[in-house]
Write an enzyme that holds these catalytic residues in place. Structure first.
Site, PDB file in Angstrom:
ATOM      1  N   LYS A  73       0.833  -1.212   0.000  1.00 62.65           N
ATOM      2  CA  LYS A  73       0.000   0.000   0.000  1.00 62.65           C
ATOM      3  C   LYS A  73       0.868   1.264   0.000  1.00 62.65           C
ATOM      4  CE  LYS A  73      -2.923   0.940   3.589  1.00 62.65           C
ATOM      5  NZ  LYS A  73      -2.737   2.344   4.032  1.00 62.65           N
ATOM      6  N   SER A  74       1.888   1.302   0.836  1.00 62.23           N
ATOM      7  CA  SER A  74       2.746   2.501   0.902  1.00 62.23           C
ATOM      8  C   SER A  74       3.437   2.748  -0.432  1.00 62.23           C
ATOM      9  CB  SER A  74       3.819   2.324   1.984  1.00 62.23           C
ATOM     10  OG  SER A  74       3.233   2.350   3.253  1.00 62.23           O
ATOM     11  N   LYS A 101      -4.428   6.354  14.750  1.00 61.45           N
ATOM     12  CA  LYS A 101      -4.523   5.644  13.465  1.00 61.45           C
ATOM     13  C   LYS A 101      -5.982   5.718  12.972  1.00 61.45           C
ATOM     14  CE  LYS A 101      -0.282   4.638  12.827  1.00 61.45           C
ATOM     15  NZ  LYS A 101       0.402   5.273  11.703  1.00 61.45           N
ATOM     16  N   GLN A 158       4.921   9.383   6.872  1.00 62.08           N
ATOM     17  CA  GLN A 158       4.040  10.323   6.161  1.00 62.08           C
ATOM     18  C   GLN A 158       4.549  11.750   6.350  1.00 62.08           C
ATOM     19  OE1 GLN A 158       0.164   9.344   7.722  1.00 62.08           O
ATOM     20  NE2 GLN A 158      -0.018   7.504   6.465  1.00 62.08           N
ATOM     21  N   GLY A 174      -4.917   8.339   5.171  1.00 61.85           N
ATOM     22  CA  GLY A 174      -3.988   9.288   5.776  1.00 61.85           C
ATOM     23  C   GLY A 174      -2.791   9.540   4.870  1.00 61.85           C
ATOM     24  N   ARG A 227       2.880   5.860  -3.284  1.00 60.46           N
ATOM     25  CA  ARG A 227       4.022   6.650  -3.778  1.00 60.46           C
ATOM     26  C   ARG A 227       4.170   6.518  -5.284  1.00 60.46           C
ATOM     27  NH1 ARG A 227       4.413   5.740   1.400  1.00 60.46           N
ATOM     28  NH2 ARG A 227       5.723   6.965   2.815  1.00 60.46           N
ATOM     29  N   ARG A 260      -7.392  -2.955   9.615  1.00 59.46           N
ATOM     30  CA  ARG A 260      -6.478  -3.879  10.309  1.00 59.46           C
ATOM     31  C   ARG A 260      -7.150  -4.514  11.531  1.00 59.46           C
ATOM     32  NH1 ARG A 260      -2.367  -3.288   6.809  1.00 59.46           N
ATOM     33  NH2 ARG A 260      -1.799  -1.168   6.261  1.00 59.46           N
ATOM     34  N   SER A 280       7.402   9.265  11.773  1.00 55.83           N
ATOM     35  CA  SER A 280       6.280   9.098  10.855  1.00 55.83           C
ATOM     36  C   SER A 280       6.771   9.248   9.426  1.00 55.83           C
ATOM     37  CB  SER A 280       5.203  10.153  11.148  1.00 55.83           C
ATOM     38  OG  SER A 280       4.383  10.337  10.008  1.00 55.83           O
ATOM     39  N   ASP A 327       1.889  -0.866  11.933  1.00 61.48           N
ATOM     40  CA  ASP A 327       0.621  -1.347  11.367  1.00 61.48           C
ATOM     41  C   ASP A 327       0.321  -2.794  11.771  1.00 61.48           C
ATOM     42  OD1 ASP A 327       0.228   1.120  10.188  1.00 61.48           O
ATOM     43  OD2 ASP A 327       1.107   0.526   8.277  1.00 61.48           O
TER      44      ASP A 327
END
Ligand code: S3P
Length: 442
Positions: free
Chosen positions: A28-29, A353, A179, A105, A33, A402, A177, A326
């Site tokens: 997902k990350s 979260k 993000q 987020g 990106r 999650r 973080s 996570d």
């Protein structure tokens, strides 16, 4: 295995051991990106293995609204692949209305950094959960760089980004973080000089690893990353490996489900992401990894996991928390089956979260009759090796993907069904989770 009545889903026990090999959807990350960096780039990027989930669709919708052309098609394996033509040096277009980032987020926080350098006004918003999450941690360093937000200094969405000329900064982040780090680095690409972000503990490093693939040099250390602007990303080719955070649910299920041995293939083995395997090893679980290749600078390979009847509690120090952030809900469930107490140090980030995961873990484990509590920001779980799950348990996902998967493992790996309220939240990161796990038990 599954029966639905209104928003309640009944999850039945798998009934047989999990065996064999499987894949998980794209990370997902890295998918976020790939979409966002390609949208910023000059030219047409080719991306493949992109996760098709609600969160990534939020990023795709956002960059379309800002002028990128996205032509991704569904592949036979369920992933998205195709071309993304970025706005490049011309910058993003003025969007027609507010940009809805849904539950994501990563979308909203990275967009703040992406939009801050440009002379546009863009209002960012999201669903009820995202509107409760803290944004000042992102807007504060961007304001230091010269960006403006309306209302100024507001913690919660909707927030309007009013971009403009930025200057570089060196910023000591108050929390680890990725993000936050990424938002500052992305803005720093359009400031004249070197922008540096120092963090209290290492967070995931996909941005530092991927930007050079788009022709933007980064420097990265254990707790520091920097970029020197002005730097305009150029189109690239990105292959997204499988998501270790999704794999973690299958791996933890195998560890808890008697007789199981599974392999998850083509999964990212980025060391900033597979901390959960180390935690499982420290609990005595049989987990191993082997690298089979690399997508750009992102290593990938196989994670193998076996049922482990005798788990023991362990202590996870504060500096390791960002690397498992996570996975803590599902690791907490494994810890509930271990002999002794498990401690996760300094897990306050869990409170902000998709929902307050710290409170949700403690409440959910209490339903199982397992004692879990907080002392300050540390989470303690007193495991029960002979944990017997009572009949008729109902968990609430609280709309958090999650948590939905974590509580479903109680039913899947146990002897009695459980029901889950709003199980569909899994669509945020792993829409095919139930099918994949059931296939391993056939
Ligand atoms: C992410 C960073 C982490 C993580 C989230 C994805 C990212 O959030 O929990 O799921 O892709 O950069 P924080 O930056 O808030 O720790």
């Amino acid at each position: 295995m599954l029966m639905s009545a209104s928003d309640i889903t009944v999850i039945n026990p798998l009934g047989t051991p999990m065996r064999g090999s499987t894949h998980v959807p794209g990370d997902k990350s890295i998918s976020h990106r790939a979409v966002l960096f390609s949208a910023m780039a000059e030219g047409t990027s080719r991306v493949s293995g992109v996760l098709d989930s609600a969160d990534v669709r939020s990023s795709i919708g956002a960059v379309r609204a800002l002028g990128a052309e996205v032509s991704l098609e569904k592949q036979p394996d369920g992933s998205l692949a195709g071309g993304i033509t970025g706005w490049g040096a011309a910058g993003p277009s003025q969007p027609e209305g507010p940009i809805d980032c849904g539950n994501s987020g990563t979308t909203v926080r990275l967009l703040m950094g992406i939009l801050a350098p440009w002379p546009i006004r863009a209002t960012l918003t999201g669903d009820a959960s995202l509107q409760k999450r803290p944004m000042r941690r992102i807007t504060a360093p961007l304001m230091k760089m010269g960006a403006h937000f309306e209302p100024a200094g507001q913690e919660h969405l909707p927030i309007t980004v009013v971009g403009g000329g930025l200057h570089p900064i060196t910023y000591d982040a108050p929390m680890a973080s990725a993000q936050l780090k990424t938002a500052v680095l992305l803005a720093g690409m359009y400031a004249n000089g070197t922008t540096t972000l120092n963090e209290p503990a290492p967070s995931r490093n996909h941005t530092e690893l991927m930007l050079p693939e788009y022709g933007v040099a980064t420097t990265a250390g254990e707790r520091t990353a920097s970029v020197t602007g002005p730097a305009q990303p150029q189109a690239s080719e990105v292959l997204v490996p499988g998501d270790p955070s999704s794999a973690a649910f299958l791996v933890c299920a195998a560890v808890m489900c008697p007789g199981s041995t599974i392999q998850v293939e083509n999964v990212s083995l980025n060391t900033a992401r597979i901390g959960f395997t180390r935690t499982l090893e420290r609990m005595g679980a049989e987990v191993s990894m082997s690298r089979t290749g690399a997508a750009g600078k992102e290593p990938y390979g196989i994670i193998e996991a076996c049922y482990t009847p005798h788990l023991r509690g362990c202590e996870v120090p504060a500096e390791k928390i960002a690397g498992i952030i996570d996975e803590i809900p599902v690791l907490a469930l494994v810890a509930a089956h271990a002999h002794g107490v498990t401690v996760f140090r300094q897990v306050n980030e869990l409170r902000v979260k998709e929902t307050d995961r710290l409170a949700a873990i403690i409440d959910g484990l209490a339903k199982l009759g397992v004692d879990a509590w907080c002392e300050g920001d540390d989470l303690y779980i007193e495991g029960q090796p002979d944990l017997a799950v009572p009949e008729g348990l109902q968990f609430d996902s609280l709309g958090d993907h999650r948590l939905a998967m974590t509580w479903s493992l109680v039913g899947l790996t146990g002897k009695v069904p459980v029901s889950i309220k709003n199980f569909e939240a899994v669509g945020v990161s792993y829409p095919g989770f139930l099918t994949d796990i059931e296939r391993l038990a056939q």
